[in-house]
Design a protein around this motif. Sequence first.
Motif, PDB file in Angstrom:
ATOM      1  N   UNK A  90       5.315  -3.931   7.130  1.00 55.35           N
ATOM      2  CA  UNK A  90       3.977  -3.674   7.654  1.00 55.35           C
ATOM      3  C   UNK A  90       3.242  -2.664   6.789  1.00 55.35           C
ATOM      4  N   UNK A  91       3.941  -1.591   6.407  1.00 56.89           N
ATOM      5  CA  UNK A  91       3.287  -0.555   5.607  1.00 56.89           C
ATOM      6  C   UNK A  91       2.809  -1.082   4.262  1.00 56.89           C
ATOM      7  N   UNK A  92       3.675  -1.723   3.457  1.00 55.36           N
ATOM      8  CA  UNK A  92       3.142  -2.222   2.192  1.00 55.36           C
ATOM      9  C   UNK A  92       2.049  -3.283   2.382  1.00 55.36           C
ATOM     10  N   UNK A  93       2.161  -4.072   3.441  1.00 59.32           N
ATOM     11  CA  UNK A  93       1.167  -5.129   3.665  1.00 59.32           C
ATOM     12  C   UNK A  93      -0.188  -4.569   4.043  1.00 59.32           C
ATOM     13  N   UNK A  94      -0.207  -3.406   4.703  1.00 61.21           N
ATOM     14  CA  UNK A  94      -1.486  -2.852   5.147  1.00 61.21           C
ATOM     15  C   UNK A  94      -1.955  -1.694   4.280  1.00 61.21           C
TER      16      UNK A  94
END
Length: 195
Positions: free
Chosen positions: A146-150
């Motif tokens: 989630x973190x790298x994607x957002x």
Amino acid sequence: MLRRALDGDFLNSYFADTVARVTALHEAVAASGADAEVVDQTGRILHVMTYCEGMGTPLRRCPHAVSLMEAHVRHLRRLGPTAERFFAAATVAHHLVQQTPLPTDEVPGIKERWDEARASYLALVDRREWREVARRGLAEGDERLTWPATAVAGDPELRAFSDTSADPDDLVEPRAGSTSVVRAHRSFRTGAAGP
């Protein structure tokens, strides 16, 4: 200690650098022969050292960080992608883009080697098979992604979730209800995003 010293708790920030120093991790991982457990634990330690400023020794202050990253990324290439390895490589790459090492006489050519490590991590997470693993993990609800994607999807050097040249079928959206970007970034438990 080389395989299970960190459990993903935020308090790992206080001792990740101690584990790296006491185990001579930069030497151990270089000699590990791509031992998957050692390489994955190294990824966890590097990840923690990207955000532990004020609690422990961050990557940019660690005298053996460059040697450690060079060995880590070399073994990641040989082992291949998993969601956890993508997360580790992407967070370290993003950190290396944002930070520079503190100059030191102990590590000759540290800036050049730092830049080479950054380029190596970026090239790794940009490989098609690594991007596919990351996108598939995100679609399946792996909160570590989630973190790298957002947070870093807009970073032109980290294209896994923003590559417009990819086939439309390759692109996935975060699963509805994905939660806690901060928890996913700060916690690095295998198979779970946090407490």
